[in-house]
Design a protein around this motif. Sequence first.
Motif, short mmCIF file in Angstrom:
data_model
loop_
_atom_site.label_atom_id
_atom_site.label_comp_id
_atom_site.label_asym_id
_atom_site.label_seq_id
_atom_site.Cartn_x
_atom_site.Cartn_y
_atom_site.Cartn_z
N TRP A 170 0.84 -1.21 0.00
CA TRP A 170 0.00 0.00 0.00
C TRP A 170 0.87 1.26 0.00
CZ3 TRP A 170 -3.65 2.77 -1.46
CH2 TRP A 170 -4.04 3.94 -0.81
N GLU A 174 1.00 4.29 -2.86
CA GLU A 174 0.90 5.74 -2.64
C GLU A 174 2.11 6.49 -3.22
OE1 GLU A 174 0.25 5.58 1.76
OE2 GLU A 174 -1.43 6.90 1.27
N SER A 186 -1.78 6.47 -13.42
CA SER A 186 -2.46 6.34 -12.12
C SER A 186 -2.08 5.00 -11.49
CB SER A 186 -3.97 6.44 -12.29
OG SER A 186 -4.45 5.38 -13.09
N ASN A 188 -3.28 2.50 -8.27
CA ASN A 188 -4.31 2.25 -7.26
C ASN A 188 -4.23 0.82 -6.75
OD1 ASN A 188 -5.92 4.83 -7.30
ND2 ASN A 188 -6.05 4.30 -9.47
N PRO A 234 -8.84 8.57 -10.83
CA PRO A 234 -8.36 8.38 -9.46
C PRO A 234 -6.94 7.81 -9.42
CG PRO A 234 -10.06 6.76 -10.04
CD PRO A 234 -10.02 7.76 -11.13
N THR A 235 -6.17 8.31 -8.46
CA THR A 235 -4.85 7.74 -8.22
C THR A 235 -4.56 7.80 -6.73
OG1 THR A 235 -2.59 7.64 -9.06
CG2 THR A 235 -3.43 9.84 -8.50
N GLN A 237 -5.47 5.64 -4.65
CA GLN A 237 -6.70 5.24 -3.96
C GLN A 237 -6.70 3.72 -3.72
OE1 GLN A 237 -8.84 7.73 -2.94
NE2 GLN A 237 -7.16 8.92 -3.79
N SER A 238 -7.42 3.34 -2.69
CA SER A 238 -7.65 1.92 -2.41
C SER A 238 -9.11 1.61 -2.68
CB SER A 238 -7.32 1.62 -0.94
OG SER A 238 -7.60 0.26 -0.67
N PHE A 239 -9.35 0.64 -3.56
CA PHE A 239 -10.72 0.21 -3.87
C PHE A 239 -10.89 -1.19 -3.26
CE2 PHE A 239 -9.58 3.29 -7.07
CZ PHE A 239 -10.72 4.07 -7.17
#
Length: 246
Positions: A170, A174, A186, A188, A234-235, A237-239
């Motif tokens: 993670w 970032e 991007s 993610n 989006p960049t 980001q956690s989905f």
Amino acid sequence: MPADAGTRALHGKVAVVTGAGRGIGRAIAQTYAAAGAAVVCSARNADDIAHTVALIAAAGGTATACAADVVDLAAMQALLAHAAETHGGVDIVVANAGVNGQHCTVQEADPADWARTIQVNLIGAFHTAQAAIPHLRARGSGKIILVGSGMRKGAQAGRSSYAVSKAGLWKLTEILAVELQPYNISVNELIPGPVKTAMTAFGARPVPAGEWVKEPDDLVPLALFMATQPDIGPTAQSFSLMRRAG
Ligand SMILES: NC(=O)c1ccc[n+]([C@@H]2O[C@H](COP(=O)([O-])OP(=O)(O)OC[C@H]3O[C@@H](n4cnc5c(N)ncnc54)[C@H](OP(=O)(O)O)[C@@H]3O)[C@@H](O)[C@H]2O)c1
């Protein structure tokens, strides 16, 4: 293969998926191919990725297989070069390859297994991203999707190597997002939540409380959503498909 992936939203795109020999990686590879992308399927087991490619071809999609170990940086560079040479470029990279690591406390852990889990899940993703960046920059835009885990949040006894590898993943997500934002790339994280695969062996192991336990195809809508966002979408980001925040 999901019918709703047939919108051809990824027509003209080239995707590279690691860990595409089975489970979640195979489902993502099939999805992107159904949406019109040319997909390079990678894992160590050549038979497994050949099977994924055969499934895609049988459904009318375009895919090639390229065996590579994510722990081997030179192999990952060769994988990305293969994708660019065979299909004309690289647009989407999914760092999905992973291993589960031992289920045991830190005191009981085999140091070699602990290190191996970090090597595959974290350093393997670093290799994948580093090998991909020149190709994505050459394209002028792109997407890197890192397959993370809800285990990176909170703290569960007996899961240190896996949780630490995904926590690092993670942070890598970032930082890559910041570094690559000037190039319209991007980055993610996709958190699947519990999915029935060879890795998890639910049935032999207890199902996580309070979560839906899914099939790999249940990730298809989110994986497709992430791959079809605008270049400047989006960049960092956690989905997540998990219910619990941690
Ligand atoms: N299933 C879940 O509940 C769940 C939940 C959260 C996150 N995830 C994550 O989702 C990803 C996929 O997991 P899965 O459940 O689909 O597991 P899986 O069915 O065991 O598939 C793992 C894939 O990764 C490949 N792989 C393993 N080590 C590799 C290496 N060193 N180099 C290249 N490829 C390697 C495997 O192929 P080879 O062995 O042939 O190389 C296989 O194709 C993993 O990152 C996992 O941590 C899974």
